[in-house]
Scaffold this active site. Sequence first.
Site, PDB file in Angstrom:
ATOM      1  N   ASP A   1     -16.714 -10.564   4.832  1.00 63.05           N
ATOM      2  CA  ASP A   1     -16.990 -10.266   3.424  1.00 63.05           C
ATOM      3  C   ASP A   1     -18.474  -9.927   3.305  1.00 63.05           C
ATOM      4  OD1 ASP A   1     -15.284 -11.100   0.627  1.00 63.05           O
ATOM      5  OD2 ASP A   1     -17.447 -10.732   0.415  1.00 63.05           O
TER       6      ASP A   1
ATOM      7  N   LYS B   1     -20.577 -16.646   0.197  1.00 63.38           N
ATOM      8  CA  LYS B   1     -19.174 -17.044   0.390  1.00 63.38           C
ATOM      9  C   LYS B   1     -18.899 -17.313   1.875  1.00 63.38           C
ATOM     10  CE  LYS B   1     -15.962 -14.608  -1.881  1.00 63.38           C
ATOM     11  NZ  LYS B   1     -15.038 -13.486  -2.124  1.00 63.38           N
TER      12      LYS B   1
ATOM     13  N   PHE C   1       2.638  -9.417  -2.198  1.00 62.98           N
ATOM     14  CA  PHE C   1       3.406  -9.844  -3.371  1.00 62.98           C
ATOM     15  C   PHE C   1       3.146 -11.334  -3.603  1.00 62.98           C
ATOM     16  CE2 PHE C   1       5.630  -6.284  -1.357  1.00 62.98           C
ATOM     17  CZ  PHE C   1       5.674  -5.392  -2.425  1.00 62.98           C
ATOM     18  N   LEU C   2       1.873 -11.714  -3.529  1.00 66.22           N
ATOM     19  CA  LEU C   2       1.507 -13.133  -3.638  1.00 66.22           C
ATOM     20  C   LEU C   2       1.203 -13.490  -5.083  1.00 66.22           C
ATOM     21  CD1 LEU C   2      -1.132 -13.197  -0.739  1.00 66.22           C
ATOM     22  CD2 LEU C   2       1.341 -13.585  -0.574  1.00 66.22           C
ATOM     23  N   ARG C   3       1.765 -14.593  -5.530  1.00 66.83           N
ATOM     24  CA  ARG C   3       1.402 -15.096  -6.858  1.00 66.83           C
ATOM     25  C   ARG C   3       0.309 -16.136  -6.699  1.00 66.83           C
ATOM     26  NH1 ARG C   3       7.010 -17.446  -8.155  1.00 66.83           N
ATOM     27  NH2 ARG C   3       6.809 -17.601  -5.901  1.00 66.83           N
TER      28      ARG C   3
ATOM     29  N   CYS D   1      -3.864  -9.145 -11.864  1.00 62.70           N
ATOM     30  CA  CYS D   1      -2.922  -8.156 -11.314  1.00 62.70           C
ATOM     31  C   CYS D   1      -2.153  -7.383 -12.370  1.00 62.70           C
ATOM     32  CB  CYS D   1      -1.947  -8.855 -10.382  1.00 62.70           C
ATOM     33  SG  CYS D   1      -2.777  -9.790  -9.109  1.00 62.70           S
TER      34      CYS D   1
ATOM     35  N   LYS E   1      -4.135  -5.057 -14.822  1.00 59.36           N
ATOM     36  CA  LYS E   1      -4.779  -3.974 -14.059  1.00 59.36           C
ATOM     37  C   LYS E   1      -3.737  -2.994 -13.507  1.00 59.36           C
ATOM     38  CE  LYS E   1      -5.993  -5.226  -9.750  1.00 59.36           C
ATOM     39  NZ  LYS E   1      -5.358  -4.491  -8.667  1.00 59.36           N
TER      40      LYS E   1
ATOM     41  N   ARG F   1      -9.568 -14.175 -14.821  1.00 59.33           N
ATOM     42  CA  ARG F   1      -9.624 -12.732 -15.033  1.00 59.33           C
ATOM     43  C   ARG F   1      -8.548 -12.297 -16.032  1.00 59.33           C
ATOM     44  NH1 ARG F   1      -9.867 -10.656  -8.940  1.00 59.33           N
ATOM     45  NH2 ARG F   1      -8.832 -12.646  -8.600  1.00 59.33           N
TER      46      ARG F   1
HETATM   47  C1  UGA Z   1       1.604 -11.195  -9.797  1.00 58.55           C
HETATM   48  C2  UGA Z   1       2.962 -10.972  -9.130  1.00 58.55           C
HETATM   49  O1  UGA Z   1       3.889 -11.972  -9.572  1.00 58.55           O
HETATM   50  C3  UGA Z   1       2.843 -11.020  -7.620  1.00 58.55           C
HETATM   51  O2  UGA Z   1       4.093 -10.711  -7.010  1.00 58.55           O
HETATM   52  C4  UGA Z   1       1.806  -9.974  -7.178  1.00 58.55           C
HETATM   53  O3  UGA Z   1       1.606  -9.990  -5.775  1.00 58.55           O
HETATM   54  C5  UGA Z   1       0.484 -10.282  -7.855  1.00 58.55           C
HETATM   55  O4  UGA Z   1       0.667 -10.242  -9.278  1.00 58.55           O
HETATM   56  C6  UGA Z   1      -0.513  -9.242  -7.396  1.00 58.55           C
HETATM   57  O5  UGA Z   1      -0.306  -8.061  -7.716  1.00 58.55           O
HETATM   58  O6  UGA Z   1      -1.413  -9.562  -6.631  1.00 58.55           O
HETATM   59  P1  UGA Z   1       0.098 -13.343 -10.398  1.00 58.55           P
HETATM   60  O7  UGA Z   1      -0.731 -12.400 -11.202  1.00 58.55           O
HETATM   61  O8  UGA Z   1      -0.572 -14.284  -9.472  1.00 58.55           O
HETATM   62  O9  UGA Z   1       1.174 -12.521  -9.484  1.00 58.55           O
HETATM   63  O10 UGA Z   1       0.907 -14.240 -11.416  1.00 58.55           O
HETATM   64  P2  UGA Z   1       2.357 -14.308 -12.045  1.00 58.55           P
HETATM   65  O11 UGA Z   1       2.970 -15.600 -11.731  1.00 58.55           O
HETATM   66  O12 UGA Z   1       3.148 -13.113 -11.743  1.00 58.55           O
HETATM   67  O13 UGA Z   1       1.987 -14.317 -13.607  1.00 58.55           O
HETATM   68  C7  UGA Z   1       1.326 -13.226 -14.225  1.00 58.55           C
HETATM   69  C8  UGA Z   1       1.184 -13.473 -15.705  1.00 58.55           C
HETATM   70  O14 UGA Z   1       2.452 -13.391 -16.352  1.00 58.55           O
HETATM   71  C9  UGA Z   1       0.629 -14.850 -16.076  1.00 58.55           C
HETATM   72  O15 UGA Z   1      -0.274 -14.716 -17.136  1.00 58.55           O
HETATM   73  C10 UGA Z   1       1.853 -15.632 -16.529  1.00 58.55           C
HETATM   74  O16 UGA Z   1       1.548 -16.651 -17.441  1.00 58.55           O
HETATM   75  C11 UGA Z   1       2.652 -14.520 -17.185  1.00 58.55           C
HETATM   76  N1  UGA Z   1       4.112 -14.804 -17.237  1.00 58.55           N
HETATM   77  C12 UGA Z   1       4.826 -14.908 -16.099  1.00 58.55           C
HETATM   78  C13 UGA Z   1       4.722 -14.918 -18.483  1.00 58.55           C
HETATM   79  O17 UGA Z   1       4.084 -14.815 -19.551  1.00 58.55           O
HETATM   80  N2  UGA Z   1       6.075 -15.146 -18.526  1.00 58.55           N
HETATM   81  C14 UGA Z   1       6.817 -15.255 -17.393  1.00 58.55           C
HETATM   82  O18 UGA Z   1       8.050 -15.443 -17.500  1.00 58.55           O
HETATM   83  C15 UGA Z   1       6.184 -15.134 -16.155  1.00 58.55           C
END
Ligand code: UGA
Length: 431
Positions: free
Chosen positions: A35, A40, A153-155, A261, A264, A328
Amino acid sequence: MSKAGDSIGIIGIGYVGLVTATCLAELGNNVVCMDIDAEKIDLLRQGGVPIYEPGLAELIGKNKGRMTFTTALEDVFSRCEIVFTAVDTPPTFTGDADLSRVFAVVSALPGLSSNRHILVMKSTVPVGTGMKISIELARQEINNIDYVSNPEFLREGSAISDFLNPDRIVIGSREAAAGQKVAALYQHMRAPVLETSIPTAEMIKYASNAFLATKISFINEIANVCEEIGADVTEVAKGMGYDKRIGSHFLKAGIGFSGSCFPKDVTALKQIAGNSGYHFQLLTAVIEVNELQKRRVVNKLKKYLGTLTDKTITLLGLAFKPNTNDLREASSIVLASRLLGEGAYVKAYDPVAIPDAARAVRGVLLCDDTLSAVEDSDAVVLVTEWDEFAHLPLAEMKQRMHQHLIIDGRNFLDPAEVKAAGFTYEGIGRS
Ligand code: UGA
């Protein structure tokens, strides 16, 4: 031409980069993490972990013998044949993804190494970027680097288990052999491997995120209609979710999707379509619904409190979702500034994100725990569904608050429990 060593390189040690590096180490690989942020890298060298992600610190500790950290690209290319790029691609003011960090890596490639390498794109990049990079490599007569797209596809909050137990692995390449080498890294995972062209792999990532975001905006609109007609969206979502064609995931109504994610990527996909001459009407609505959803809480508060000027509103939770310190695009930031704009005093508590919040949400009084955050407050808004908020100390909260109103922005609390404690309760789309 000789071959670089067996280590795997990761450029860009943010959420995706650090999780990818750690999980690849857990799978038995030596990884070289690079990095440009020297602070970091120092922290990681000393055993520190720059982000909060459940299980990550422990897994780094367990695999520290296989992980090295550097600020020099040369270290990566001298030791690694396969090099992942996980640098961030933040939105520009037009909504397009900012690819400057990706291209900084590509333009540094000449002269780094004459060995054979596979550059694997983990960063989410607009469809067409892989082809552009391939063309750029050819223009610079760099023939020793193959390009592979391998979207993540990581949450956040469950990134490690998502990496180690994926639903699918997507590999986009022009050279089948390079794609297969990358696929081999995942060979022990029981997941379908989809080998595609580079643009198709890039599109799978955007389409997946955009579809999930669409599901959320859809259920949020259903919630808003439920409020008008006296139905309960949590029951509606349950009833819909039993239909296997619909599925129960991502049907939780709330105060909108946020994070690094969805906002954006949905905007970027709309821009990608627009730049190619197609108006993606549906995504325009998904984005607009989401923006309005964050602000609806303000009207709910006004319904009970009248003007918000000089009222004290407490936000419980600031992170964009539980189990992360990530702020973010968090709904809390929009909500806090709307409330400050209405003349309210805003207090907030988050179990993890407070140090980061000091920079992100200005004008908000940040507190150390729930009880100090609700002191003298007129209303609580539950913004992030952290486990520790599932059973709030309602009796003590009642004594400390001026007025007894809870707006549950995530439909997380038990309305009966909250009402029994003497509070007025309102969720999102709940009758
Ligand atoms: C998301 C995707 O789920 C991942 O598969 C993907 O890899 C990632 O973006 C990425 O592009 O890097 P993430 O942003 O970590 O992951 O979080 P999510 O669990 O998907 O939640 C996203 C937002 O949706 C949060 O603000 C959450 O509170 C909201 N959400 C989620 C809802 O309002 N309702 C739901 O039923 C589910």
